[in-house]
Scaffold this motif. Structure first.
Motif, PDB file in Angstrom:
ATOM      1  N   VAL A  86      30.442  45.083   5.578  1.00  0.00           N
ATOM      2  CA  VAL A  86      29.597  45.595   6.658  1.00  0.00           C
ATOM      3  C   VAL A  86      29.196  47.010   6.268  1.00  0.00           C
ATOM      4  O   VAL A  86      30.038  47.888   6.113  1.00  0.00           O
ATOM      5  CB  VAL A  86      30.313  45.590   8.017  1.00  0.00           C
ATOM      6  CG1 VAL A  86      29.305  45.852   9.132  1.00  0.00           C
ATOM      7  CG2 VAL A  86      31.030  44.262   8.268  1.00  0.00           C
ATOM      8  N   ILE A 101      36.247  43.143  13.063  1.00  0.00           N
ATOM      9  CA  ILE A 101      35.653  44.353  12.493  1.00  0.00           C
ATOM     10  C   ILE A 101      36.122  45.550  13.303  1.00  0.00           C
ATOM     11  O   ILE A 101      36.019  45.563  14.533  1.00  0.00           O
ATOM     12  CB  ILE A 101      34.115  44.289  12.504  1.00  0.00           C
ATOM     13  CG1 ILE A 101      33.632  43.061  11.720  1.00  0.00           C
ATOM     14  CG2 ILE A 101      33.523  45.571  11.914  1.00  0.00           C
ATOM     15  CD1 ILE A 101      32.162  42.772  11.876  1.00  0.00           C
ATOM     16  N   PHE A 160      25.800  43.302   8.200  1.00  0.00           N
ATOM     17  CA  PHE A 160      26.887  42.417   7.803  1.00  0.00           C
ATOM     18  C   PHE A 160      26.348  41.483   6.718  1.00  0.00           C
ATOM     19  O   PHE A 160      25.505  40.631   6.979  1.00  0.00           O
ATOM     20  CB  PHE A 160      27.347  41.626   9.027  1.00  0.00           C
ATOM     21  CG  PHE A 160      28.653  40.883   8.850  1.00  0.00           C
ATOM     22  CD1 PHE A 160      29.376  40.914   7.673  1.00  0.00           C
ATOM     23  CD2 PHE A 160      29.167  40.131   9.909  1.00  0.00           C
ATOM     24  CE1 PHE A 160      30.577  40.242   7.531  1.00  0.00           C
ATOM     25  CE2 PHE A 160      30.367  39.453   9.794  1.00  0.00           C
ATOM     26  CZ  PHE A 160      31.069  39.498   8.605  1.00  0.00           C
ATOM     27  N   LEU A 170      37.143  45.139   7.741  1.00  0.00           N
ATOM     28  CA  LEU A 170      36.706  43.763   7.968  1.00  0.00           C
ATOM     29  C   LEU A 170      37.851  42.838   7.607  1.00  0.00           C
ATOM     30  O   LEU A 170      38.464  42.996   6.545  1.00  0.00           O
ATOM     31  CB  LEU A 170      35.478  43.459   7.104  1.00  0.00           C
ATOM     32  CG  LEU A 170      35.017  42.008   6.999  1.00  0.00           C
ATOM     33  CD1 LEU A 170      34.526  41.493   8.353  1.00  0.00           C
ATOM     34  CD2 LEU A 170      33.909  41.882   5.950  1.00  0.00           C
ATOM     35  N   GLU A 175      23.899  48.521  11.447  1.00  0.00           N
ATOM     36  CA  GLU A 175      25.016  48.362  10.514  1.00  0.00           C
ATOM     37  C   GLU A 175      24.971  46.898  10.070  1.00  0.00           C
ATOM     38  O   GLU A 175      25.120  45.988  10.901  1.00  0.00           O
ATOM     39  CB  GLU A 175      26.352  48.662  11.207  1.00  0.00           C
ATOM     40  CG  GLU A 175      26.349  49.918  12.082  1.00  0.00           C
ATOM     41  CD  GLU A 175      26.493  51.203  11.291  1.00  0.00           C
ATOM     42  OE1 GLU A 175      25.772  51.354  10.290  1.00  0.00           O
ATOM     43  OE2 GLU A 175      27.299  52.051  11.700  1.00  0.00           O
TER      44      GLU A 175
END
Length: 594
Positions: A257, A361, A285, A343, A283
């Motif tokens: 991420v 997360i 992923f 993560l 952000e």
């Protein structure tokens, strides 16, 4: 004689079968939490889904980053900064299974060339950990909490971004199933500008930083003394900054991420509003396969539109899209500045089935969302199926900050950082302010976990100021502060510094475009609390007048007037909170008492 023997054997078999039946029945009738320790009455301050409990394993071990839990339940934590003895590793053991640490030992004998240590993983019987510039390992020994063997250097960063600065230098680590180690080398700047973070400065094309940064490099997990230049293989590129990274065993693939770029309003104020700058860019992923190009620095992801857009430094106008055949789109985009810092794909069996193989997360929390509340500061969850998200992201654990509204990062009591799963399926969480560690356990019946619990999580997602999208007007924290600050300024400050903040040119200094105002907040707070006298130089001009103490003002009033001068007269610095004023006031009082 034979008949009696058969009868005895039959009875024995019957007894064994009955015992097995009773044992299986007992196991089936037990809830999953029967062998788990009790959670704390308040779950250590956390909000958790129905059926979950949390116990604080240890309250404070220092500014913690990532962690790893061994097969026997021992916990290992990497500290951001080593102690005075140069030790930055912590070993923790719970000897009586009450969930609380009984042994806490700080250890480690290694060179640390930076103060940004982060990585901590267990791989093939070794404890791997990282500093800002190195990846090390030490052999774990059965029944011994603290490793006694030599610390081995696996990778050393040659600091190829030194000419640009040391941004995004964290070294999270991950391992595949073929003996490889993966290490990100983050970008040395925000978006590869000719003049880093300077408003209006255009991006360099092609970006020279991509040769050694802005990507993920692969190494031999067992080879000593490697360097990026000599031994590293560039596995993926176009990835700005990664702290949250994990190898997904179910998919046999790497996932990350990414932290998105910063301060779009400050750099391009005519194009991006403060609200857009607070929630954008996403952000991202990613699933990272060999050859992945995430698009940095040329593109960013707008999760509101679901599009990859060209950055303004490269001629972007909020409309020009990337070609999805040329760069990789994220699996999912989270709101901007949540700061994803770990993560974890849940491989345990303790939690309800919907969490199996899904992604947890840890959102460490933003620092640059002003004038809106800072966001993140929680642990989220993304359900997975066939290697991709199978639903929207959710809240899992919240309450770390112990605040309803986070004005500035320093106001938060805790910031979630690291994640790990214990041998019984418990989830362990570190935080980076004091070093508290939580153990999260599921105590309910798996079949009882359902929509009611999910509805409560969704409500929190849509209402908490650290999680929801801010309302452009109602959630603008500076509206009231600036109005109050302006009144206080005009009453107490404008006589000397003038209503336009430019001073009088001879006796009283200006408040415009000076580090005295836009720089270190603590120094500025101290000036108002203590006053100042003696010569100072502001913007090249020397002044020598008395600045009286304004410690008679409340924390709220001081925060308002300081926010006003930092956000007015052409200044564009972040806010000051009442909590920050109170901390400085307390520290000054404690210093006088000593």
């Amino acid at each position: 004689m034979t008949g009696k023997s058969l009868s005895f054997a039959g009875k024995l078999r019957l007894s064994v079968l009955v015992s097995l039946f009773l044992g299986i029945s007992l196991i089936l009738s037990c809830s999953p939490g029967d062998n788990l320790p009790n959670g704390d009455p308040d779950n250590g301050g956390l909000f958790l889904p129905d059926g979950f409990e949390a116990v604080v394993v240890v309250d404070s071990v220092g500014r913690s980053r990532h962690l790893a839990v061994n097969d026997n339940g021992d916990i290992y934590v990497k500290l951001r900064v080593p102690n005075q003895a140069g030790q930055g590793l912590v070993a923790i053991r719970d000897t009586d299974n009450d969930g609380k640490a009984d042994i806490v030992e700080v250890f480690g004998d290694y060179e640390d060339t930076g103060n940004y240590g982060t990585g901590m993983r267990i791989y093939n019987g070794y404890l791997y950990f990282s500093t800002a510039g190195e990846v090390y390992r030490t052999k774990l020994e059965p029944d011994k909490l603290v490793p006694e063997g030599e610390v081995e250097l696996i990778v050393r960063d040659d600091y190829r971004n030194a000419e640009h600065g040391y941004e995004h230098i964290a070294k999270p680590i991950a391992f595949d199933n073929e003996g490889h180690l993966y290490v990100p080398f983050g970008s040395p700047g925000d978006v590869c500008q000719e003049f880093n973070r300077r408003p209006g400065s255009m991006g360099m094309y092609p970006c020279p930083q991509l040769e050694w940064h802005g990507g993920i490099w692969r190494f031999d997990a067992n080879k000593l003394n490697q360097t990026q230049q000599e031994h590293g293989y560039r596995y993926a590129t176009g990835i700005r900054s990664v702290v949250a990274m994990s190898w997904n065993q179910e998919e046999d693939a790497l996932y990350v991420v990414q932290h998105g770029r910063d301060n779009m309003n400050r750099t391009w104020p005519d194009m991006y509003s403060p609200w857009e700058s607070a929630v954008l860019p996403s952000e991202e992923f990613f699933r990272v396969d060999e050859g992945t190009d995430g698009g940095w620095p040329y593109y960013y992801y707008d999760q509101l539109q679901g599009k990859k857009l060209r950055n303004p430094e490269y001629g972007g106008d909020k409309k020009i899209e990337a070609n999805p055949e040329e760069i990789t789109y994220p699996l999912m985009g989270f709101p901007g500045h949540f700061a994803p810092n770990d993560l974890l794909f849940y491989s345990g069996n303790q939690f309800p089935d919907r969490y199996k193989n899904g992604a947890f997360i840890a959102y460490h929390g933003s620092t640059i969302r002003g004038p809106y509340p800072q966001a993140g500061y929680f642990v989220g969850f993304v359900p997975f199926e066939n290697g991709r998200p199978s639903g929207p992201w959710e809240v899992f654990a919240d309450g770390f900050a112990q605040l309803d509204t986070i004005v500035n990062t320093g106001d938060a009591a805790a910031r979630p950082m690291g994640l790990s799963v214990g041998p019984d399926g418990s989830l362990y969480i570190t935080e980076s302010v004091q070093g508290k560690i939580w153990r999260v356990m599921y105590k309910g019946k798996k079949e009882d976990f359902g929509q009611a619990a999910l509805d409560k999580l969704e409500e929190r997602k849509n209402t908490r100021t650290n999680i929801k999208y801010p309302d452009p007007e109602k959630d603008n924290l500076e509206v009231g502060m600036l109005e109050t600050g302006a009144k206080i300024y005009n009453q107490y400050c404008s006589t000397c510094h003038q209503r336009d903040g430019k001073g009088d040119g001879t006796r009283f200094p200006p408040l415009v475009e000076t580090e005295w105002v836009t720089g270190n907040k603590r120094r500025l707070i101290e000036i108002l609390l203590n006053g100042m006298e003696g010569p100072i130089t502001v913007n090249g001009v020397e002044y020598n007048q008395i600045m009286p103490a304004h410690n008679f003002l409340s924390n709220d009033d001081l925060a308002s007037v300081l926010t006003y001068i930092r956000r007015s007269f052409g200044n564009n610095a972040n806010s000051v909170s009442a909590g920050e004023v109170q901390r400085v006031r307390d520290q000054l009082a404690a210093g006088k008492a000593n």
